[in-house]
Scaffold this motif. Structure first.
Motif, PDB file in Angstrom:
ATOM      1  N   ARG A 232      36.647  36.465  -0.221  1.00  0.00           N
ATOM      2  CA  ARG A 232      36.285  35.561  -1.322  1.00  0.00           C
ATOM      3  C   ARG A 232      36.468  36.233  -2.683  1.00  0.00           C
ATOM      4  N   LYS A 233      36.095  37.503  -2.767  1.00  0.00           N
ATOM      5  CA  LYS A 233      36.226  38.218  -4.040  1.00  0.00           C
ATOM      6  C   LYS A 233      37.683  38.482  -4.395  1.00  0.00           C
ATOM      7  N   ALA A 234      38.544  38.529  -3.402  1.00  0.00           N
ATOM      8  CA  ALA A 234      39.977  38.723  -3.649  1.00  0.00           C
ATOM      9  C   ALA A 234      40.655  37.417  -4.060  1.00  0.00           C
ATOM     10  N   ALA A 235      39.905  36.342  -4.121  1.00  0.00           N
ATOM     11  CA  ALA A 235      40.493  35.048  -4.503  1.00  0.00           C
ATOM     12  C   ALA A 235      41.165  35.128  -5.863  1.00  0.00           C
ATOM     13  N   SER A 236      40.595  35.884  -6.776  1.00  0.00           N
ATOM     14  CA  SER A 236      41.209  35.997  -8.101  1.00  0.00           C
ATOM     15  C   SER A 236      42.535  36.751  -8.030  1.00  0.00           C
TER      16      SER A 236
ATOM     17  N   ALA B 246      34.365  47.662  -3.034  1.00  0.00           N
ATOM     18  CA  ALA B 246      34.258  48.031  -1.616  1.00  0.00           C
ATOM     19  C   ALA B 246      34.481  46.819  -0.718  1.00  0.00           C
ATOM     20  N   ASP B 247      33.973  45.664  -1.111  1.00  0.00           N
ATOM     21  CA  ASP B 247      34.194  44.445  -0.323  1.00  0.00           C
ATOM     22  C   ASP B 247      35.674  44.088  -0.257  1.00  0.00           C
ATOM     23  N   VAL B 248      36.378  44.206  -1.388  1.00  0.00           N
ATOM     24  CA  VAL B 248      37.814  43.911  -1.396  1.00  0.00           C
ATOM     25  C   VAL B 248      38.560  44.930  -0.537  1.00  0.00           C
ATOM     26  N   ILE B 249      38.164  46.189  -0.598  1.00  0.00           N
ATOM     27  CA  ILE B 249      38.786  47.215   0.241  1.00  0.00           C
ATOM     28  C   ILE B 249      38.547  46.894   1.712  1.00  0.00           C
ATOM     29  N   ALA B 250      37.330  46.497   2.065  1.00  0.00           N
ATOM     30  CA  ALA B 250      37.030  46.133   3.458  1.00  0.00           C
ATOM     31  C   ALA B 250      37.918  44.974   3.908  1.00  0.00           C
ATOM     32  N   TYR B 251      38.155  44.010   3.019  1.00  0.00           N
ATOM     33  CA  TYR B 251      39.044  42.898   3.337  1.00  0.00           C
ATOM     34  C   TYR B 251      40.470  43.399   3.594  1.00  0.00           C
ATOM     35  N   LEU B 252      40.969  44.267   2.725  1.00  0.00           N
ATOM     36  CA  LEU B 252      42.320  44.792   2.903  1.00  0.00           C
ATOM     37  C   LEU B 252      42.418  45.611   4.197  1.00  0.00           C
ATOM     38  N   ARG B 253      41.384  46.381   4.497  1.00  0.00           N
ATOM     39  CA  ARG B 253      41.328  47.157   5.753  1.00  0.00           C
ATOM     40  C   ARG B 253      41.411  46.234   6.962  1.00  0.00           C
ATOM     41  N   SER B 254      40.746  45.101   6.869  1.00  0.00           N
ATOM     42  CA  SER B 254      40.624  44.192   8.023  1.00  0.00           C
ATOM     43  C   SER B 254      41.940  43.537   8.402  1.00  0.00           C
ATOM     44  N   GLN B 255      42.908  43.574   7.515  1.00  0.00           N
ATOM     45  CA  GLN B 255      44.158  42.867   7.758  1.00  0.00           C
ATOM     46  C   GLN B 255      45.119  43.608   8.673  1.00  0.00           C
ATOM     47  N   GLY B 256      45.016  44.903   8.752  1.00  0.00           N
ATOM     48  CA  GLY B 256      45.937  45.647   9.597  1.00  0.00           C
ATOM     49  C   GLY B 256      47.374  45.481   9.163  1.00  0.00           C
ATOM     50  N   ARG B 257      48.283  45.768  10.045  1.00  0.00           N
ATOM     51  CA  ARG B 257      49.731  45.659   9.755  1.00  0.00           C
ATOM     52  C   ARG B 257      50.286  44.433  10.386  1.00  0.00           C
TER      53      ARG B 257
ATOM     54  N   LEU C  67      50.059  41.507  -0.170  1.00  0.00           N
ATOM     55  CA  LEU C  67      49.207  42.653   0.128  1.00  0.00           C
ATOM     56  C   LEU C  67      48.774  42.739   1.586  1.00  0.00           C
ATOM     57  N   HIS C  68      49.277  41.844   2.428  1.00  0.00           N
ATOM     58  CA  HIS C  68      48.924  41.917   3.852  1.00  0.00           C
ATOM     59  C   HIS C  68      49.404  43.253   4.421  1.00  0.00           C
ATOM     60  N   GLY C  69      48.509  43.981   5.051  1.00  0.00           N
ATOM     61  CA  GLY C  69      48.860  45.245   5.684  1.00  0.00           C
ATOM     62  C   GLY C  69      49.074  46.398   4.735  1.00  0.00           C
ATOM     63  N   VAL C  70      48.669  46.256   3.487  1.00  0.00           N
ATOM     64  CA  VAL C  70      48.897  47.327   2.504  1.00  0.00           C
ATOM     65  C   VAL C  70      48.020  48.555   2.771  1.00  0.00           C
TER      66      VAL C  70
ATOM     67  N   ALA D 245      46.049  34.859  -7.641  1.00  0.00           N
ATOM     68  CA  ALA D 245      46.837  34.298  -8.736  1.00  0.00           C
ATOM     69  C   ALA D 245      48.214  34.965  -8.770  1.00  0.00           C
ATOM     70  N   CYS D 246      48.286  36.203  -8.276  1.00  0.00           N
ATOM     71  CA  CYS D 246      49.543  36.964  -8.325  1.00  0.00           C
ATOM     72  C   CYS D 246      49.994  37.507  -6.972  1.00  0.00           C
ATOM     73  N   HIS D 247      49.096  37.559  -5.997  1.00  0.00           N
ATOM     74  CA  HIS D 247      49.403  38.164  -4.698  1.00  0.00           C
ATOM     75  C   HIS D 247      49.124  37.184  -3.561  1.00  0.00           C
ATOM     76  N   THR D 248      49.877  37.334  -2.472  1.00  0.00           N
ATOM     77  CA  THR D 248      49.559  36.658  -1.217  1.00  0.00           C
ATOM     78  C   THR D 248      48.961  37.705  -0.286  1.00  0.00           C
ATOM     79  N   PHE D 249      48.271  37.245   0.759  1.00  0.00           N
ATOM     80  CA  PHE D 249      47.604  38.148   1.690  1.00  0.00           C
ATOM     81  C   PHE D 249      47.906  37.838   3.146  1.00  0.00           C
ATOM     82  N   ASP D 250      48.691  36.821   3.412  1.00  0.00           N
ATOM     83  CA  ASP D 250      48.972  36.415   4.783  1.00  0.00           C
ATOM     84  C   ASP D 250      50.265  37.037   5.286  1.00  0.00           C
ATOM     85  N   ALA D 251      50.274  37.448   6.560  1.00  0.00           N
ATOM     86  CA  ALA D 251      51.484  38.010   7.169  1.00  0.00           C
ATOM     87  C   ALA D 251      52.624  37.009   7.013  1.00  0.00           C
ATOM     88  N   GLY D 252      53.743  37.487   6.569  1.00  0.00           N
ATOM     89  CA  GLY D 252      54.925  36.641   6.424  1.00  0.00           C
ATOM     90  C   GLY D 252      54.982  35.821   5.155  1.00  0.00           C
ATOM     91  N   ALA D 253      53.919  35.825   4.359  1.00  0.00           N
ATOM     92  CA  ALA D 253      53.920  35.054   3.109  1.00  0.00           C
ATOM     93  C   ALA D 253      54.833  35.747   2.095  1.00  0.00           C
TER      94      ALA D 253
END
Length: 147
Positions: A52-56, A136-147, A75-78, A59-67
């Protein structure tokens, strides 16, 4: 166009500062202890809240695999990847490509706080996230995405 991009990023940063309706923020921060380290914050960080915090950021990034990439790279898998190299087709700034390092907890925390302090000359036009638990919450979200 660049001024529209800047306005969008400013609006995104302001919306992030509202904590995204995080009713658990203060309790989690207290649980991390007084003057918590990044490691202590990561123990109480929540990937769902980070999404939710990464929603902002969306505006410039996608987070879904293949997007597709947008103004910024997908930023998926970053997490854990080399800086400026996660998306080979994206036009990273020379400063970011040449920065070295990888996107780990410490690097992401510093980057999310102030990208230009981490990589002077970066094209990233984002003022940063002041609150360490929000980062830290945004980092946890990025961690959760894997590759």
């Amino acid at each position: 166009m660049k001024s529209l991009h800047t306005l969008a990023l400013l609006a995104a940063a302001l919306s992030l500062s509202a904590c995204g309706g995080d009713k658990t923020h203060d309790a989690r921060l207290a649980k991390a202890g007084p003057n918590p380290s990044l490691a202590a914050l990561m123990k109480v960080a929540d990937a769902r809240i980070g999404d939710r915090k990464a929603a902002s950021c969306k505006a410039c990034h996608t987070f879904d695999a293949g997007a597709p990439d947008m103004a910024g790279p997908n930023l998926h898998g970053v997490y854990g990847q080399p800086m400026g190299r996660n998306r080979p087709g994206f036009g990273y700034s020379a400063a970011l490509r040449d920065a070295g390092g990888k996107w780990d907890d410490a690097t992401l925390d510093a980057w999310l706080k102030n990208p230009k302090a981490v990589v002077p000359g970066t094209a990233m036009m984002f003022g940063g996230i002041a609150d360490p638990l929000n980062r830290a919450d945004v980092i946890a979200y990025l961690r959760s995405q894997g590759r």
